[in-house]
Scaffold this active site. Sequence first.
Site, short mmCIF file in Angstrom:
data_model
loop_
_atom_site.label_atom_id
_atom_site.label_comp_id
_atom_site.label_asym_id
_atom_site.label_seq_id
_atom_site.Cartn_x
_atom_site.Cartn_y
_atom_site.Cartn_z
N TYR A 30 -14.37 -83.69 -59.65
CA TYR A 30 -14.30 -83.06 -58.35
C TYR A 30 -14.18 -81.55 -58.72
O TYR A 30 -14.86 -80.71 -58.01
CB TYR A 30 -13.39 -83.48 -57.48
CG TYR A 30 -12.90 -82.81 -56.18
CD1 TYR A 30 -13.91 -83.02 -55.17
CD2 TYR A 30 -11.94 -82.13 -56.04
CE1 TYR A 30 -13.61 -82.16 -54.06
CE2 TYR A 30 -11.55 -81.52 -54.86
CZ TYR A 30 -12.60 -81.51 -53.77
OH TYR A 30 -12.24 -80.98 -52.47
N GLU A 52 -9.73 -83.00 -45.16
CA GLU A 52 -8.38 -81.70 -45.32
C GLU A 52 -7.53 -82.11 -43.94
O GLU A 52 -6.34 -82.19 -44.49
CB GLU A 52 -8.98 -80.45 -45.35
CG GLU A 52 -9.82 -80.01 -46.45
CD GLU A 52 -9.09 -80.15 -47.77
OE1 GLU A 52 -7.95 -80.28 -47.85
OE2 GLU A 52 -9.96 -79.96 -48.54
N TRP A 60 -3.90 -85.04 -52.34
CA TRP A 60 -5.34 -84.94 -52.10
C TRP A 60 -5.76 -86.10 -52.87
O TRP A 60 -7.09 -86.63 -52.86
CB TRP A 60 -6.05 -83.70 -52.68
CG TRP A 60 -7.32 -83.72 -52.68
CD1 TRP A 60 -8.14 -83.54 -53.66
CD2 TRP A 60 -8.27 -83.67 -51.53
NE1 TRP A 60 -9.49 -83.54 -53.44
CE2 TRP A 60 -9.48 -83.48 -52.15
CE3 TRP A 60 -8.08 -83.90 -50.27
CZ2 TRP A 60 -10.74 -83.62 -51.27
CZ3 TRP A 60 -9.19 -83.86 -49.18
CH2 TRP A 60 -10.45 -83.47 -49.83
#
Length: 221
Positions: A30, A52, A60
């Site tokens: 990522y 988000e 996350w």
Amino acid sequence: MADHNPDLVIGEDGRARPRWATSSPLYIDYYDNEWGQPVRDEAGLYERLTLEGFQSGLSWAIVLAKRPAFRAAFSGFDPDAVAAFGDDDVARLMADAGIIRNRRKIEAAIGNARATVRLREQGGLPALVWSFLPERTPAPESLADLRATSPEAMALSKALKRHGFQWVGPTTAYATMQAIGMVDDHLVGSWRRGSSGVFGADGTLNAGWANVGHASPRTSA
């Protein structure tokens, strides 16, 4: 130098990355290939805002691991498809263990898809979001230098809310700006610093992007 910065780790490939980006192969991929790269298409921006929003209050890492399930559950984050979701879809999503089952966040994601569709009459989501592109980006040397929001993010949050978006507070707006390349928060010394093409390594906006956004935070949209 990167090897003297305790917040940067030199990988086996010789590349310097922040510690948070080295915790798993998923995070490395990522960080190397997506975080901070420009995203300017409607579906891509809607996806980032949605993810988000779901991340709010959580790690996350949880969202990233569940991303394939999110994409399947939310019709590939096609705003038109999600905008058509009804009560049966909310019930389906609340029963889907593959995603984060938070009714308020699910309903916000559906409402935001509808807001995205409506925005097409006023230039579209990409134009609105990128109108808050700052003239400069920070140059953090350590994780302690990273901020949670900015004047542009606060203004973007207000503009999105005026257009009917939910769960888009200043922190979520700033995290989205980081993710889509509107802010280069790669640490100084990281191999990704300045790699997006939007900003130079010194934090200045590259010439090709000078007319994309506005030099100062806007309070209306």
